[in-house]
Design a protein around this motif. Structure first.
Motif, PDB file in Angstrom:
ATOM      1  N   PHE A 241      -8.201  52.522  53.163  1.00 58.56           N
ATOM      2  CA  PHE A 241      -8.023  51.484  52.149  1.00 58.56           C
ATOM      3  C   PHE A 241      -7.635  52.148  50.834  1.00 58.56           C
ATOM      4  N   VAL A 242      -6.688  51.521  50.147  1.00 57.10           N
ATOM      5  CA  VAL A 242      -6.306  52.015  48.819  1.00 57.10           C
ATOM      6  C   VAL A 242      -6.587  50.894  47.831  1.00 57.10           C
ATOM      7  N   GLY A 243      -7.261  51.214  46.731  1.00 57.71           N
ATOM      8  CA  GLY A 243      -7.638  50.163  45.784  1.00 57.71           C
ATOM      9  C   GLY A 243      -7.130  50.433  44.379  1.00 57.71           C
ATOM     10  N   LYS A 244      -6.525  49.405  43.787  1.00 55.18           N
ATOM     11  CA  LYS A 244      -6.103  49.504  42.381  1.00 55.18           C
ATOM     12  C   LYS A 244      -7.360  49.439  41.517  1.00 55.18           C
ATOM     13  N   GLY A 245      -7.576  50.494  40.746  1.00 53.77           N
ATOM     14  CA  GLY A 245      -8.793  50.568  39.933  1.00 53.77           C
ATOM     15  C   GLY A 245      -8.485  50.651  38.446  1.00 53.77           C
ATOM     16  N   LEU A 246      -7.722  49.671  37.950  1.00 49.81           N
ATOM     17  CA  LEU A 246      -7.414  49.641  36.513  1.00 49.81           C
ATOM     18  C   LEU A 246      -8.632  49.079  35.788  1.00 49.81           C
ATOM     19  N   THR A 247      -9.409  49.961  35.149  1.00 56.32           N
ATOM     20  CA  THR A 247     -10.641  49.478  34.505  1.00 56.32           C
ATOM     21  C   THR A 247     -10.305  48.649  33.270  1.00 56.32           C
ATOM     22  N   TYR A 248      -9.085  48.794  32.785  1.00 52.33           N
ATOM     23  CA  TYR A 248      -8.536  47.841  31.813  1.00 52.33           C
ATOM     24  C   TYR A 248      -7.016  47.919  31.792  1.00 52.33           C
ATOM     25  N   ASP A 249      -6.404  46.743  31.755  1.00 51.28           N
ATOM     26  CA  ASP A 249      -4.937  46.677  31.711  1.00 51.28           C
ATOM     27  C   ASP A 249      -4.503  45.897  30.471  1.00 51.28           C
ATOM     28  N   SER A 250      -4.183  46.658  29.413  1.00 48.14           N
ATOM     29  CA  SER A 250      -3.710  46.004  28.178  1.00 48.14           C
ATOM     30  C   SER A 250      -2.219  45.688  28.283  1.00 48.14           C
ATOM     31  N   GLY A 251      -1.577  46.256  29.316  1.00 45.46           N
ATOM     32  CA  GLY A 251      -0.134  46.115  29.469  1.00 45.46           C
ATOM     33  C   GLY A 251       0.591  47.371  28.994  1.00 45.46           C
ATOM     34  N   GLY A 252      -0.097  48.209  28.218  1.00 42.28           N
ATOM     35  CA  GLY A 252       0.566  49.396  27.655  1.00 42.28           C
ATOM     36  C   GLY A 252       1.531  48.967  26.563  1.00 42.28           C
ATOM     37  N   LEU A 253       2.574  49.758  26.339  1.00 46.79           N
ATOM     38  CA  LEU A 253       3.528  49.436  25.255  1.00 46.79           C
ATOM     39  C   LEU A 253       4.175  48.065  25.481  1.00 46.79           C
ATOM     40  N   SER A 254       4.388  47.696  26.731  1.00 46.41           N
ATOM     41  CA  SER A 254       4.839  46.319  27.023  1.00 46.41           C
ATOM     42  C   SER A 254       3.590  45.432  26.954  1.00 46.41           C
ATOM     43  N   LYS A 256       0.435  43.086  26.612  1.00 45.12           N
ATOM     44  CA  LYS A 256       0.211  41.698  27.041  1.00 45.12           C
ATOM     45  C   LYS A 256      -0.083  40.821  25.827  1.00 45.12           C
ATOM     46  N   PRO A 257       0.367  39.575  25.819  1.00 44.71           N
ATOM     47  CA  PRO A 257      -0.075  38.640  24.777  1.00 44.71           C
ATOM     48  C   PRO A 257      -1.591  38.440  24.912  1.00 44.71           C
ATOM     49  N   SER A 258      -2.280  38.147  23.803  1.00 45.83           N
ATOM     50  CA  SER A 258      -3.758  38.091  23.807  1.00 45.83           C
ATOM     51  C   SER A 258      -4.326  37.245  24.940  1.00 45.83           C
ATOM     52  N   ASP A 259      -3.763  36.072  25.147  1.00 45.49           N
ATOM     53  CA  ASP A 259      -4.298  35.157  26.161  1.00 45.49           C
ATOM     54  C   ASP A 259      -4.220  35.724  27.568  1.00 45.49           C
ATOM     55  N   TYR A 260      -3.242  36.574  27.793  1.00 43.31           N
ATOM     56  CA  TYR A 260      -3.068  37.153  29.123  1.00 43.31           C
ATOM     57  C   TYR A 260      -3.891  38.428  29.295  1.00 43.31           C
ATOM     58  N   MET A 261      -4.304  39.007  28.155  1.00 43.21           N
ATOM     59  CA  MET A 261      -5.069  40.258  28.256  1.00 43.21           C
ATOM     60  C   MET A 261      -6.514  39.985  28.679  1.00 43.21           C
ATOM     61  N   VAL A 262      -7.048  38.838  28.192  1.00 40.93           N
ATOM     62  CA  VAL A 262      -8.423  38.494  28.589  1.00 40.93           C
ATOM     63  C   VAL A 262      -8.474  38.369  30.111  1.00 40.93           C
ATOM     64  N   THR A 263      -9.525  38.867  30.688  1.00 41.66           N
ATOM     65  CA  THR A 263      -9.809  38.959  32.142  1.00 41.66           C
ATOM     66  C   THR A 263      -9.257  40.251  32.764  1.00 41.66           C
ATOM     67  N   MET A 264      -8.554  41.063  31.975  1.00 47.47           N
ATOM     68  CA  MET A 264      -7.965  42.269  32.593  1.00 47.47           C
ATOM     69  C   MET A 264      -8.989  43.380  32.864  1.00 47.47           C
ATOM     70  N   LYS A 265     -10.269  43.111  32.548  1.00 46.26           N
ATOM     71  CA  LYS A 265     -11.339  43.987  33.063  1.00 46.26           C
ATOM     72  C   LYS A 265     -11.379  43.866  34.590  1.00 46.26           C
ATOM     73  N   ALA A 266     -10.829  42.748  35.082  1.00 46.05           N
ATOM     74  CA  ALA A 266     -10.861  42.489  36.529  1.00 46.05           C
ATOM     75  C   ALA A 266      -9.749  43.205  37.272  1.00 46.05           C
ATOM     76  N   ASP A 267      -8.972  44.015  36.562  1.00 46.38           N
ATOM     77  CA  ASP A 267      -7.855  44.708  37.223  1.00 46.38           C
ATOM     78  C   ASP A 267      -8.334  45.874  38.096  1.00 46.38           C
ATOM     79  N   LYS A 268      -9.643  46.032  38.171  1.00 47.17           N
ATOM     80  CA  LYS A 268     -10.248  47.047  39.040  1.00 47.17           C
ATOM     81  C   LYS A 268     -10.749  46.435  40.348  1.00 47.17           C
ATOM     82  N   SER A 269     -10.374  45.170  40.587  1.00 49.64           N
ATOM     83  CA  SER A 269     -10.926  44.440  41.741  1.00 49.64           C
ATOM     84  C   SER A 269     -10.560  45.041  43.100  1.00 49.64           C
ATOM     85  N   GLY A 270      -9.368  45.620  43.207  1.00 49.97           N
ATOM     86  CA  GLY A 270      -8.962  46.227  44.482  1.00 49.97           C
ATOM     87  C   GLY A 270      -9.880  47.390  44.831  1.00 49.97           C
TER      88      GLY A 270
END
Ligand code: BES
Ligand code: ZN
Ligand code: ZN
Length: 483
Positions: A241-254, A256-270
């Motif tokens: 199994f391979v899991g995406k473990g982004l403990t936070y995804d702000s989008g980087g230089l691209s 994310k708009p504020s509304d889309y950034m909220v919940t990105m603590k969940a980017d470690k779900s995989g």
């Protein structure tokens, strides 16, 4: 919570409360309670609490496993605020099979889950004993052994799912790549058949995991590649199994708009799902060899951030044109999938909150199943249905392949069209799958159900532990098929 069978009739069992299932809408069998039902305008739908006689009347809609999960979730929710320790109920659970009792335990333990560590007022419950009468059968056939296996499996699956939820719900300040590594090590310490290796950025450099490293560049926290493994004595298959473990995804230089950034603590779900899976497999002692490769990092901004226009040379040697730093998950997965294939898997499954497009396409409650092997996808889909998770197949399309072509590199990290974004992300990953593993690979986009900001079914607001139950159920199915 404890689940106990007692070989007695219900009225000889001692408990604080009794659960009575309403399966017959016209309420025929409940003559004694007729007056009480009428007084409360109870028509057999939902639940009715009788605190004077210590009874809970609860609707059991149908016989499906999902009906059972929902019913037991509701039992818990109706009783959790009462000051009671034990309940008793008859053994008329669905078709009385392993799966029925598995669903019972799942429903109950999902009812008991909450993430309240940041609240002053914590919802706690005293309910701890669930006593099931193995005599009260209503004429149904019942095998106590099967029932016990089901309850045991349900508890293991529910605890593993709740374990994944805790990881996903934890805040990004606390849940860093180092914390994920710590949790993985603890998992190995607590389970004697699981081992854990943690690799730091020096290892990633040595392994030429430049796509993974690029994502980590602007983070003040170092990345970690986490390798958990489990091997049964009589292992029948090696599954990675391979899991995406982004403990936070702000989008980087691209960014994310504020509304889309909220919940990105969940980017470690995989990654969290993979940890839940190996925990469950080890507790169920499945005859398998399991590896979990977790790519843990943040995606942040800063002067040293990786940029749109960069070209990265991945571990597989495939060059990647970066046009959007928010399509970071696929970069981390590309290198982790490369590492995973070196382990020579019989089956390779990656799990990731990969695309918003998957949520747009399928809604919040359904995961996308992708890959090159239709039989494998169909088999996975069928077993996911029984697990209680919702998933559907998104077929690759040859014309979509053209959308991730790059003018200056082997592949581009975003598609030239926004249509079909979940599939083009899957097709991007496919570029990193070697020919001999093409038919052994599944990609699960769990972006929808991994984190939902409302209560739904038997899942609370927040993380749902998506991936754990459908994958473990699939592994059990594989072993049964192999027999
Ligand atoms: N982590 C996100 C995907 C996501 C979105 C997960 C919503 C859960 C809910 C991923 O890294 C991302 O940002 N993907 C981009 C890709 C795009 C730039 C091609 C997206 O989906 O917008
Ligand atoms: Zn992103
Ligand atoms: Zn992401």
């Amino acid at each position: 919570m404890q689940f106990i069978f007692e070989d007695k009739k219900l009225n000889s069992i001692k408990a604080d409360f009794e659960v009575i299932f309403i399966q017959d809408k016209n309420l025929k069998p409940y003559n004694e309670e007729k007056k009480f039902f009428k007084l409360n305008n109870f028509k057999g739908e939902g639940a009715l609490l009788d605190t004077r006689n210590y009874k809970l009347f609860i609707e059991l809609k149908g016989l499906s496993y999902e009906d059972i999960r929902l019913c037991f979730f509701n039992i818990y929710k109706n009783l959790e605020k009462l000051n009671i320790k034990s309940i008793k109920l008859p053994s008329i659970i669905g078709d009385c099979t392993v799966r029925s009792f598995c669903s019972l335990a799942e429903g109950m333990l999902f009812g008991a889950y909450n993430f309240n560590k940041y609240k002053k007022e914590k919802q706690t419950s005293t309910l701890e004993k669930i006593i099931i009468s193995s005599q009260e059968l209503n004429g149904k056939k019942f095998d106590l052994n099967e029932a016990k296996i089901g309850l045991e499996r349900g508890q293991i699956l529910a605890h593993a799912t709740n374990f994944a939820k805790d990881i996903v719900n934890e805040i990004p300040e606390i849940y860093t790549p180092l914390k994920m590594a710590e949790d993985a090590q603890k998992l190995a310490k607590d389970h004697k058949n699981i081992s854990c290796k943690i690799y730091d950025e020096k290892f990633l450099m040595k392994e030429k995991m430049n796509a993974f490293l690029a994502v980590n560049k602007a983070s003040s926290l170092p990345p970690r590649l986490i390798h958990l493994s489990y091997k049964a004595k009589n292992s029948k298959k090696r599954v990675v199994f391979v899991g995406k473990g982004l403990t936070y995804d702000s989008g980087g230089l691209s960014l994310k708009p504020s509304d889309y950034m909220v919940t990105m603590k969940a980017d470690k779900s995989g990654a969290a799902a993979a940890m839940g899976i190996i925990k469950a497999v080890s507790e169920l002692n499945l005859d398998l060899e399991i590896h979990c490769i977790l790519g843990a990092t943040e995606n942040m901004i800063g002067g040293n951030a990786y940029k749109p226009d960069d070209v990265l040379i991945s571990r597989e040697g495939v060059s990647i044109e970066v046009r959007n730093t928010d399509a970071e998950g696929r970069l981390v997965l590309a290198d982790c999938l490369s590492y995973a294939q070196d382990l020579k898997p019989d089956l390779l499954i990656d799990m990731a909150t990969l695309t918003g497009a998957c949520v747009v396409g399928l809604g919040e409650f359904t995961s996308g199943i992708m890959g090159n092997n239709e039989d494998l996808q169909n088999e996975f889909y069928q077993s996911s249905k029984k697990s209680g998770e919702y998933a559907t197949i998104l077929h690759f399309n040859p014309y979509l392949k053209d959308l991730i072509k790059s003018n200056i590199a082997d592949v581009c990290n975003v598609a030239s069209s926004r249509y079909g974004g979940a599939i083009t992300a899957g097709l991007f990953l496919d570029k990193f799958i070697r020919q001999e593993y093409k038919d052994k690979w599944l990609h699960l986009d769990i972006a929808g159900p991994a984190y939902v900001e409302k209560n739904w079914g038997y899942s609370n607001f927040g993380a749902s532990g998506a991936g754990v139950r459908m994958c473990v159920n699939f592994l059990i199915h594989l072993l049964r098929k192999n027999k």
